[in-house]
Design an enzyme around this catalytic site. Structure first.
Site, PDB file in Angstrom:
ATOM      1  N   GLY A   1    -101.330  60.545 -64.218  1.00 38.82           N
ATOM      2  CA  GLY A   1    -101.500  61.805 -64.943  1.00 38.82           C
ATOM      3  C   GLY A   1    -101.856  61.817 -66.325  1.00 38.82           C
ATOM      4  O   GLY A   1    -102.451  62.812 -66.794  1.00 38.82           O
TER       5      GLY A   1
ATOM      6  N   ARG B   1    -102.569  66.586 -57.787  1.00 38.57           N
ATOM      7  CA  ARG B   1    -101.841  66.917 -59.070  1.00 38.57           C
ATOM      8  C   ARG B   1    -102.691  68.097 -59.694  1.00 38.57           C
ATOM      9  O   ARG B   1    -103.828  68.003 -59.631  1.00 38.57           O
ATOM     10  CB  ARG B   1    -101.215  65.863 -59.939  1.00 38.57           C
ATOM     11  CG  ARG B   1    -100.169  65.176 -59.256  1.00 38.57           C
ATOM     12  CD  ARG B   1     -99.706  64.013 -60.086  1.00 38.57           C
ATOM     13  NE  ARG B   1     -98.820  64.260 -61.001  1.00 38.57           N
ATOM     14  CZ  ARG B   1     -98.471  63.597 -61.965  1.00 38.57           C
ATOM     15  NH1 ARG B   1     -98.748  62.457 -61.949  1.00 38.57           N
ATOM     16  NH2 ARG B   1     -97.638  64.193 -63.068  1.00 38.57           N
TER      17      ARG B   1
ATOM     18  N   ASP C   1     -88.369  63.411 -66.450  1.00 41.05           N
ATOM     19  CA  ASP C   1     -88.572  62.064 -65.627  1.00 41.05           C
ATOM     20  C   ASP C   1     -87.061  61.485 -65.279  1.00 41.05           C
ATOM     21  O   ASP C   1     -87.234  60.540 -64.529  1.00 41.05           O
ATOM     22  CB  ASP C   1     -89.347  61.132 -66.328  1.00 41.05           C
ATOM     23  CG  ASP C   1     -90.980  61.707 -66.665  1.00 41.05           C
ATOM     24  OD1 ASP C   1     -91.303  62.479 -65.778  1.00 41.05           O
ATOM     25  OD2 ASP C   1     -91.692  61.461 -67.652  1.00 41.05           O
TER      26      ASP C   1
HETATM   27  C1  S3P Z   1     -95.997  62.626 -70.076  1.00 38.58           C
HETATM   28  C2  S3P Z   1     -95.636  63.985 -69.956  1.00 38.58           C
HETATM   29  C3  S3P Z   1     -94.533  64.495 -68.937  1.00 38.58           C
HETATM   30  C4  S3P Z   1     -94.110  63.317 -68.193  1.00 38.58           C
HETATM   31  C5  S3P Z   1     -95.012  62.310 -67.801  1.00 38.58           C
HETATM   32  C6  S3P Z   1     -95.578  61.714 -69.146  1.00 38.58           C
HETATM   33  C7  S3P Z   1     -96.593  62.415 -71.340  1.00 38.58           C
HETATM   34  O1  S3P Z   1     -95.458  65.240 -68.096  1.00 38.58           O
HETATM   35  O2  S3P Z   1     -93.184  63.895 -66.858  1.00 38.58           O
HETATM   36  O3  S3P Z   1     -94.457  61.157 -67.177  1.00 38.58           O
HETATM   37  O4  S3P Z   1     -96.886  61.132 -71.630  1.00 38.58           O
HETATM   38  O5  S3P Z   1     -96.923  63.169 -72.049  1.00 38.58           O
HETATM   39  P1  S3P Z   1     -95.838  66.811 -68.425  1.00 38.58           P
HETATM   40  O6  S3P Z   1     -96.643  66.909 -69.516  1.00 38.58           O
HETATM   41  O7  S3P Z   1     -96.575  67.193 -67.110  1.00 38.58           O
HETATM   42  O8  S3P Z   1     -94.564  67.380 -68.391  1.00 38.58           O
END
Ligand code: S3P
Length: 439
Positions: free
Chosen positions: A100, A128, A321
């Site tokens: 993501g 997602r 997380d």
């Molecule tokens: C992350 C932000 C979080 C986290 C993901 C990594 C990042 O997600 O859950 O594992 O590296 O910025 P969200 O920005 O969707 O909260």
């Protein structure tokens, strides 16, 4: 798919573990170095599937990546960024795999350049939400199309961007970062305000690349157009990986696990405070600032009996997380542990709210959930079961930790998904157990 069987720990977990380096910081270092004019040396880039997706993506966009060395402290890479020339149109879609962070941050990186790029991902990533990034980038002037349902594949045709004021409905470091990175190409100020503090790695890192970031409470702003310049980044160890070892040491009698050089970014360290509140023995030693990131040695010991706690919504972004593994620890705590405001867990690599509760129940725990909360009633003796990793690295590792304290064997289907963030997890656990693997 690989099944792994975990049997109960026969004795304490002891020793020092060289945790993998930080996934969030690694993605950002690679992306900002790729955007930069000149060379950057990145020391300790996480050698995992997610970060390889980012490395491959920036190569496809024209950044030059030279692997200088690879070892237990991650990769040392020299990145020559595309700088003022901008990214090159890739020869085909960019596959973000399971990551993501790769997909969402790339949307921000690409929003200001006049090339057309399609981003794809695996089955989990393709479910997602991407509109949370696409919509504010459109407001800045980018042409972005998401698939029906607001998901990947995403088609981006960047353009001239204008600095915009964004007030985020959800605390998300990925959305915040995508907008700040797009802001480097925008005319004027790009201002992002979050409802609660999320990890601020981007705000700390951009100045290292020569880009000032204005900060005021929950607001961060950049002024564009501006170009990062090459630099050196050293990546600390990943607190989200440390959390599994802290949980394991807190659960297995007699344990003492030492974890040097862990990032304790305030937007990541929430799990330490919660574990301590539950009575866990976690000490923080040798504080050191690595680049702009606070780090320390974490020592987790099995201590006095654990008790339940309430984790309120404001605390959640700093431990988002770690909720799954904290819920596992809660099964061994006296009383009720309640997590509030955790609806975001439903849109992670899996629906973690649903799958954590279903899996813990299968192991014999007493768990209740609602749309955005989870409650564990402990303590509860766990018994081994067959559980699926469900394509989610953090579930795979959580079930492995559960297997250390469950009676009988715990079988984890699809365990290889740990490669996303912590490829050496099983080896490290084996070393701490001092027993042979697998059993
Ligand atoms: C992350 C932000 C979080 C986290 C993901 C990594 C990042 O997600 O859950 O594992 O590296 O910025 P969200 O920005 O969707 O909260």
């Amino acid at each position: 798919m690989t099944d792994t069987t975990i049997t109960p720990a026969l004795g304490p977990l002891t020793g020092e573990v060289r945790l993998p380096t930080d996934k969030s910081i690694s993605h950002r270092a690679v992306l900002v170095a790729a955007m930069a004019e000149g060379e950057s040396d990145l020391v300790g880039v996480l050698d995992s599937a997610d970060v390889h997706a980012t490395l491959t993506a920036v190569q496809a966009l024209g950044a030059d990546i030279v692997l200088l060395s690879a070892g237990s402290r991650g990769l040392r890479v020299r990145v020559t960024g595309w700088g003022a020339a901008g990214p090159a149109a890739p020869s085909g879609p960019i596959d973000c795999g399971n990551s993501g962070t790769t997909a969402r941050l790339l949307m921000g990186v690409l929003a200001g350049w006049p090339i057309e790029v399609t981003l794809t991902g695996d089955e989990s990533l393709s479910r997602r939400p991407m509109e949370r990034v696409a919509a504010p980038l459109r407001a800045m002037g980018a042409d972005i199309q998401t698939a029906e349902g607001g998901t990947l594949p995403v088609r981006i045709r960047g353009g001239a961007l204008r600095g915009t004021i964004h007030v985020l409905p959800v605390a998300s470091a990925q959305v915040k970062t995508a907008l700040l990175l797009a802001g480097l190409r925008a005319e004027g100020r790009t201002v992002v305000t979050e409802p609660a503090a999320s990890r601020d790695h981007t705000e700390r890192m951009l100045p290292v690349f020569g880009v000032p970031v204005e900060r005021d409470g929950l607001t961060a702003a950049v002024s564009g157009p501006t170009l990062p310049g090459g630099t050196i980044v050293v990546v600390p160890a990943d607190p989200s990986s440390a959390a599994f070892m802290c949980a394991a040491a807190s659960l297995v009698p007699g344990s003492e696990v030492i974890m040097p050089g862990v990032s304790l970014n305030p937007g990541r360290a929430g799990f330490v405070a919660v574990l301590r509140r539950m009575g866990a023995d976690i000490t923080i030693e040798e504080p050191l600032t690595m680049g702009e990131e606070p780090t320390a040695t974490l020592i987790a010991r099995h201590g006095r009996p654990l008790c339940g706690t309430t984790v309120v919504a404001d605390e959640v972004p700093a431990l988002i997380d770690e909720v799954p593994v904290l819920a596992l620890v809660a099964t061994q705590a006296e009383g009720v542990t309640r997590f509030e405001g955790i609806g975001e867990l439903r849109v992670k690599e899996s629906d973690r709210l649903e799958l954590v509760s279903a899996g813990l129940r299968k192991l014999g725990a007493h768990v209740e959930i609602g749309s955005d909360w989870l409650e564990v009633h402990g303590p509860c003796a766990l018994h081994g079961a067959t559980l699926s990793a469900s394509g989610d690295h953090r579930l795979a590792m959580m079930w492995a930790v559960a297997g250390l304290i469950a009676e009988g064997a715990t079988v984890i289907e699809g365990f290889e998904v740990i490669d996303v963030s912590y490829p050496a997890f099983a080896d490290d656990l084996q070393r701490l157990r001092g027993e042979a693997w697998p059993f």
